[in-house]
Design a protein around this motif. Structure first.
Motif, PDB file in Angstrom:
ATOM      1  N   TYR A 202      42.999  31.367  55.993  1.00  0.00           N
ATOM      2  CA  TYR A 202      42.271  32.480  55.390  1.00  0.00           C
ATOM      3  C   TYR A 202      42.903  32.795  54.040  1.00  0.00           C
ATOM      4  O   TYR A 202      44.131  32.746  53.887  1.00  0.00           O
ATOM      5  CB  TYR A 202      42.360  33.756  56.243  1.00  0.00           C
ATOM      6  CG  TYR A 202      41.637  33.726  57.564  1.00  0.00           C
ATOM      7  CD1 TYR A 202      40.281  34.049  57.666  1.00  0.00           C
ATOM      8  CD2 TYR A 202      42.334  33.432  58.732  1.00  0.00           C
ATOM      9  CE1 TYR A 202      39.637  34.060  58.887  1.00  0.00           C
ATOM     10  CE2 TYR A 202      41.691  33.439  59.974  1.00  0.00           C
ATOM     11  CZ  TYR A 202      40.344  33.756  60.035  1.00  0.00           C
ATOM     12  OH  TYR A 202      39.704  33.760  61.253  1.00  0.00           O
ATOM     13  N   ILE A 203      42.072  33.135  53.060  1.00  0.00           N
ATOM     14  CA  ILE A 203      42.549  33.606  51.765  1.00  0.00           C
ATOM     15  C   ILE A 203      41.823  34.894  51.433  1.00  0.00           C
ATOM     16  O   ILE A 203      40.595  34.954  51.461  1.00  0.00           O
ATOM     17  CB  ILE A 203      42.290  32.588  50.631  1.00  0.00           C
ATOM     18  CG1 ILE A 203      42.896  31.238  50.972  1.00  0.00           C
ATOM     19  CG2 ILE A 203      42.895  33.096  49.318  1.00  0.00           C
ATOM     20  CD1 ILE A 203      41.890  30.295  51.578  1.00  0.00           C
ATOM     21  N   TYR A 204      42.610  35.938  51.122  1.00  0.00           N
ATOM     22  CA  TYR A 204      42.044  37.233  50.744  1.00  0.00           C
ATOM     23  C   TYR A 204      42.131  37.402  49.234  1.00  0.00           C
ATOM     24  O   TYR A 204      43.180  37.186  48.629  1.00  0.00           O
ATOM     25  CB  TYR A 204      42.799  38.353  51.472  1.00  0.00           C
ATOM     26  CG  TYR A 204      42.921  39.652  50.715  1.00  0.00           C
ATOM     27  CD1 TYR A 204      41.798  40.375  50.339  1.00  0.00           C
ATOM     28  CD2 TYR A 204      44.176  40.175  50.381  1.00  0.00           C
ATOM     29  CE1 TYR A 204      41.914  41.567  49.650  1.00  0.00           C
ATOM     30  CE2 TYR A 204      44.301  41.362  49.702  1.00  0.00           C
ATOM     31  CZ  TYR A 204      43.170  42.051  49.324  1.00  0.00           C
ATOM     32  OH  TYR A 204      43.295  43.222  48.628  1.00  0.00           O
ATOM     33  N   LEU A 205      41.012  37.770  48.624  1.00  0.00           N
ATOM     34  CA  LEU A 205      40.944  38.025  47.187  1.00  0.00           C
ATOM     35  C   LEU A 205      40.504  39.462  46.946  1.00  0.00           C
ATOM     36  O   LEU A 205      39.477  39.896  47.485  1.00  0.00           O
ATOM     37  CB  LEU A 205      39.940  37.070  46.526  1.00  0.00           C
ATOM     38  CG  LEU A 205      39.628  37.318  45.043  1.00  0.00           C
ATOM     39  CD1 LEU A 205      40.841  36.981  44.185  1.00  0.00           C
ATOM     40  CD2 LEU A 205      38.414  36.497  44.605  1.00  0.00           C
ATOM     41  N   SER A 206      41.264  40.204  46.148  1.00  0.00           N
ATOM     42  CA  SER A 206      40.873  41.568  45.791  1.00  0.00           C
ATOM     43  C   SER A 206      39.836  41.537  44.684  1.00  0.00           C
ATOM     44  O   SER A 206      39.913  40.718  43.763  1.00  0.00           O
ATOM     45  CB  SER A 206      42.094  42.368  45.323  1.00  0.00           C
ATOM     46  OG  SER A 206      41.699  43.634  44.848  1.00  0.00           O
ATOM     47  N   LEU A 207      38.875  42.438  44.746  1.00  0.00           N
ATOM     48  CA  LEU A 207      37.820  42.492  43.730  1.00  0.00           C
ATOM     49  C   LEU A 207      38.082  43.530  42.647  1.00  0.00           C
ATOM     50  O   LEU A 207      37.378  43.547  41.635  1.00  0.00           O
ATOM     51  CB  LEU A 207      36.463  42.784  44.387  1.00  0.00           C
ATOM     52  CG  LEU A 207      35.988  41.784  45.436  1.00  0.00           C
ATOM     53  CD1 LEU A 207      34.587  42.157  45.918  1.00  0.00           C
ATOM     54  CD2 LEU A 207      36.012  40.351  44.906  1.00  0.00           C
ATOM     55  N   TYR A 208      39.057  44.402  42.838  1.00  0.00           N
ATOM     56  CA  TYR A 208      39.241  45.473  41.859  1.00  0.00           C
ATOM     57  C   TYR A 208      40.537  45.370  41.056  1.00  0.00           C
ATOM     58  O   TYR A 208      40.729  46.118  40.097  1.00  0.00           O
ATOM     59  CB  TYR A 208      39.181  46.850  42.535  1.00  0.00           C
ATOM     60  CG  TYR A 208      40.313  47.153  43.477  1.00  0.00           C
ATOM     61  CD1 TYR A 208      41.515  47.689  43.023  1.00  0.00           C
ATOM     62  CD2 TYR A 208      40.191  46.919  44.841  1.00  0.00           C
ATOM     63  CE1 TYR A 208      42.557  47.958  43.890  1.00  0.00           C
ATOM     64  CE2 TYR A 208      41.213  47.197  45.711  1.00  0.00           C
ATOM     65  CZ  TYR A 208      42.397  47.715  45.233  1.00  0.00           C
ATOM     66  OH  TYR A 208      43.427  47.987  46.106  1.00  0.00           O
ATOM     67  N   LYS A 209      41.414  44.427  41.390  1.00  0.00           N
ATOM     68  CA  LYS A 209      42.661  44.307  40.631  1.00  0.00           C
ATOM     69  C   LYS A 209      42.369  43.959  39.170  1.00  0.00           C
ATOM     70  O   LYS A 209      42.970  44.498  38.257  1.00  0.00           O
ATOM     71  CB  LYS A 209      43.561  43.221  41.239  1.00  0.00           C
ATOM     72  CG  LYS A 209      44.044  43.512  42.647  1.00  0.00           C
ATOM     73  CD  LYS A 209      45.020  44.654  42.691  1.00  0.00           C
ATOM     74  CE  LYS A 209      45.670  44.798  44.070  1.00  0.00           C
ATOM     75  NZ  LYS A 209      44.721  45.143  45.152  1.00  0.00           N
ATOM     76  N   TYR A 210      41.445  43.009  38.953  1.00  0.00           N
ATOM     77  CA  TYR A 210      41.094  42.624  37.586  1.00  0.00           C
ATOM     78  C   TYR A 210      39.686  42.035  37.499  1.00  0.00           C
ATOM     79  O   TYR A 210      39.325  41.428  36.493  1.00  0.00           O
ATOM     80  CB  TYR A 210      42.095  41.613  37.027  1.00  0.00           C
ATOM     81  CG  TYR A 210      42.541  40.552  38.015  1.00  0.00           C
ATOM     82  CD1 TYR A 210      41.668  39.584  38.480  1.00  0.00           C
ATOM     83  CD2 TYR A 210      43.844  40.526  38.494  1.00  0.00           C
ATOM     84  CE1 TYR A 210      42.062  38.618  39.392  1.00  0.00           C
ATOM     85  CE2 TYR A 210      44.268  39.567  39.406  1.00  0.00           C
ATOM     86  CZ  TYR A 210      43.372  38.610  39.850  1.00  0.00           C
ATOM     87  OH  TYR A 210      43.768  37.668  40.754  1.00  0.00           O
ATOM     88  N   LEU A 211      38.883  42.224  38.552  1.00  0.00           N
ATOM     89  CA  LEU A 211      37.526  41.670  38.564  1.00  0.00           C
ATOM     90  C   LEU A 211      36.449  42.721  38.299  1.00  0.00           C
ATOM     91  O   LEU A 211      35.284  42.532  38.657  1.00  0.00           O
ATOM     92  CB  LEU A 211      37.258  40.971  39.903  1.00  0.00           C
ATOM     93  CG  LEU A 211      38.058  39.690  40.146  1.00  0.00           C
ATOM     94  CD1 LEU A 211      37.753  39.120  41.531  1.00  0.00           C
ATOM     95  CD2 LEU A 211      37.756  38.643  39.083  1.00  0.00           C
ATOM     96  N   ASP A 212      36.834  43.830  37.694  1.00  0.00           N
ATOM     97  CA  ASP A 212      35.894  44.851  37.201  1.00  0.00           C
ATOM     98  C   ASP A 212      35.193  45.658  38.288  1.00  0.00           C
ATOM     99  O   ASP A 212      34.394  46.544  37.977  1.00  0.00           O
ATOM    100  CB  ASP A 212      34.814  44.225  36.307  1.00  0.00           C
ATOM    101  CG  ASP A 212      35.375  43.660  35.017  1.00  0.00           C
ATOM    102  OD1 ASP A 212      36.522  44.009  34.665  1.00  0.00           O
ATOM    103  OD2 ASP A 212      34.672  42.862  34.363  1.00  0.00           O
ATOM    104  N   LEU A 248      28.221  42.392  42.277  1.00  0.00           N
ATOM    105  CA  LEU A 248      27.647  41.931  41.018  1.00  0.00           C
ATOM    106  C   LEU A 248      28.682  41.952  39.897  1.00  0.00           C
ATOM    107  O   LEU A 248      28.802  41.002  39.115  1.00  0.00           O
ATOM    108  CB  LEU A 248      26.449  42.818  40.644  1.00  0.00           C
ATOM    109  CG  LEU A 248      25.618  42.394  39.430  1.00  0.00           C
ATOM    110  CD1 LEU A 248      24.964  41.046  39.670  1.00  0.00           C
ATOM    111  CD2 LEU A 248      24.564  43.459  39.115  1.00  0.00           C
ATOM    112  N   LEU A 249      29.458  43.032  39.828  1.00  0.00           N
ATOM    113  CA  LEU A 249      30.490  43.140  38.805  1.00  0.00           C
ATOM    114  C   LEU A 249      31.568  42.077  38.983  1.00  0.00           C
ATOM    115  O   LEU A 249      32.000  41.434  38.019  1.00  0.00           O
ATOM    116  CB  LEU A 249      31.122  44.536  38.858  1.00  0.00           C
ATOM    117  CG  LEU A 249      30.235  45.690  38.402  1.00  0.00           C
ATOM    118  CD1 LEU A 249      30.813  47.017  38.861  1.00  0.00           C
ATOM    119  CD2 LEU A 249      30.086  45.675  36.878  1.00  0.00           C
ATOM    120  N   ALA A 250      32.000  41.873  40.226  1.00  0.00           N
ATOM    121  CA  ALA A 250      33.063  40.902  40.502  1.00  0.00           C
ATOM    122  C   ALA A 250      32.596  39.476  40.234  1.00  0.00           C
ATOM    123  O   ALA A 250      33.332  38.664  39.654  1.00  0.00           O
ATOM    124  CB  ALA A 250      33.549  41.051  41.937  1.00  0.00           C
TER     125      ALA A 250
END
Length: 348
Positions: A202-212, A248-250
């Protein structure tokens, strides 16, 4: 956005900027909403992240806390005395209110060290201890956070990580990557995202650290591992009626990450080279990523005044100085200008 952000991994959009970006992305009128996290930009984002990591599937969640918890729950299904090995200074062990214990009945086992890493020897000892428990217990997974937030984005030691992965594979123990900052790791290690993600189930990716995005996370893995997760997400209170704005932003921000973080690294190196000539004592640790460490006796109150006057953002003072973070805002000012701003803010 601030003109120069020296404190964060990303230069977060203001509410006004978020609304303007969404208006741009929906101007053609062809964006369809998701329905409880299924369809529209959410499904498109999930497909994009899965492809980016060369995984079969991905699922979006409203928070990374929920994503990591449901990954562990899946690994713990039907296991007796499930335990999950984590770093003692990891986000999941320190910032989630022991949600694994209270929410899904999984015991987190923290391994301590002098920095962001633990060793295969520590993991081997925990495997042996668990196997000898009087009441049956099972290590259902090993979670690795890299870069580590509590260590100012320092990397898990690559040699130690390779040994941990090798041992976990030999013992058939699944692996979870807390890769909230995986684009940063890729830029500072000159590695492809797929290479970093490959050993992990599993890989977790944050959407708000730098993905707007204002919220959200995506968990990627095999189709079998993520089967039914859209239902489990709702079962645990994460089935938002519509998540399309964040998705959509991410998704829009994904395309620029690899190129921009590589450029940020180059800009940061130039800033680091320029600082000594301006009287600023700066350094980096061998396992650092997007940070510059500066010794300074200037107190936070004075720094705050100078920073505000320059439409910049500084982190709080810590351990006799400041840990500055490079991010996309560093691409809007020439490196010598960034160095001059830092020197001016931190002048004695």
């Amino acid at each position: 956005m601030t003109r120069l952000n020296l404190a964060d991994d990303g230069d977060w959009l203001t509410p006004k900027e978020t609304a303007e970006r969404l208006a741009e992305l929906t101007a053609r009128g062809d964006v369809a909403p998701d329905y409880y996290g299924v369809g529209g930009p959410v499904t498109e984002l999930e497909h994009a992240v899965a492809a980016m990591f060369s995984k079969e599937a991905a699922v979006m969640y409203p928070t990374g806390t929920l994503a990591n918890m449901l990954a562990a729950r899946e690994l713990a299904a039907a296991k007796r005395g499930p335990r999950l090995v984590v770093q003692s200074d990891s986000h999941v062990f320190n910032d989630a209110g022991d949600n694994f214990t209270h929410g899904i009945g999984v015991t987190t086992v923290p391994l301590a060290s002098e920095g962001p890493s633990f060793t295969a020897e520590q993991l081997r000892a925990e495997i042996k201890r668990t196997a000898s428990a009087r009441v049956p217990a099972t290590i259902v997974g090993v979670m690795v956070e890299t870069p580590s937030r509590r260590y100012a984005n320092r990397l898990f030691d690559p040699v130690a990580l390779a040994e941990v992965i090798s041992l976990a594979k030999a013992e058939n123990i699944p692996l979870i990557l807390d890769g909230a900052r995986i684009f940063i790791e890729a830029a500072w290690t000159d590695r492809e995202l797929t290479e970093i993600a490959a050993p992990f189930d599993y890989i977790y990716l944050s959407l708000y650290k730098y993905l707007d995005a204002p919220f959200g996370a995506v968990l990627a893995g095999s189709a079998a591992a993520l089967e039914g997760q859209h239902h489990e997400r709702r079962r645990f209170g994460g089935g938002l009626f519509q998540m399309w704005p964040s998705a959509l932003l991410a998704h829009n921000a994904l395309a620029r990450q690899t190129k921009n973080w590589a450029a940020v690294r180059v800009a940061g190196a130039a800033v680091l080279d320029a600082l000594p000539g301006l009287g600023v004592e700066a350094h980096r640790l061998v396992d650092d990523t997007n940070v510059i460490r500066i010794k300074s006796a200037v107190e936070s109150e004075e720094v705050a005044k100078r920073t505000q006057a320059r439409n910049a953002k500084m982190p709080p003072r810590s351990r006799g100085g400041y840990v500055l973070k490079m991010n996309e805002s560093w691409l809007n000012t020439p490196p010598d200008g960034i160095a001059a701003t830092i020197a001016d803010i931190l002048r004695d």
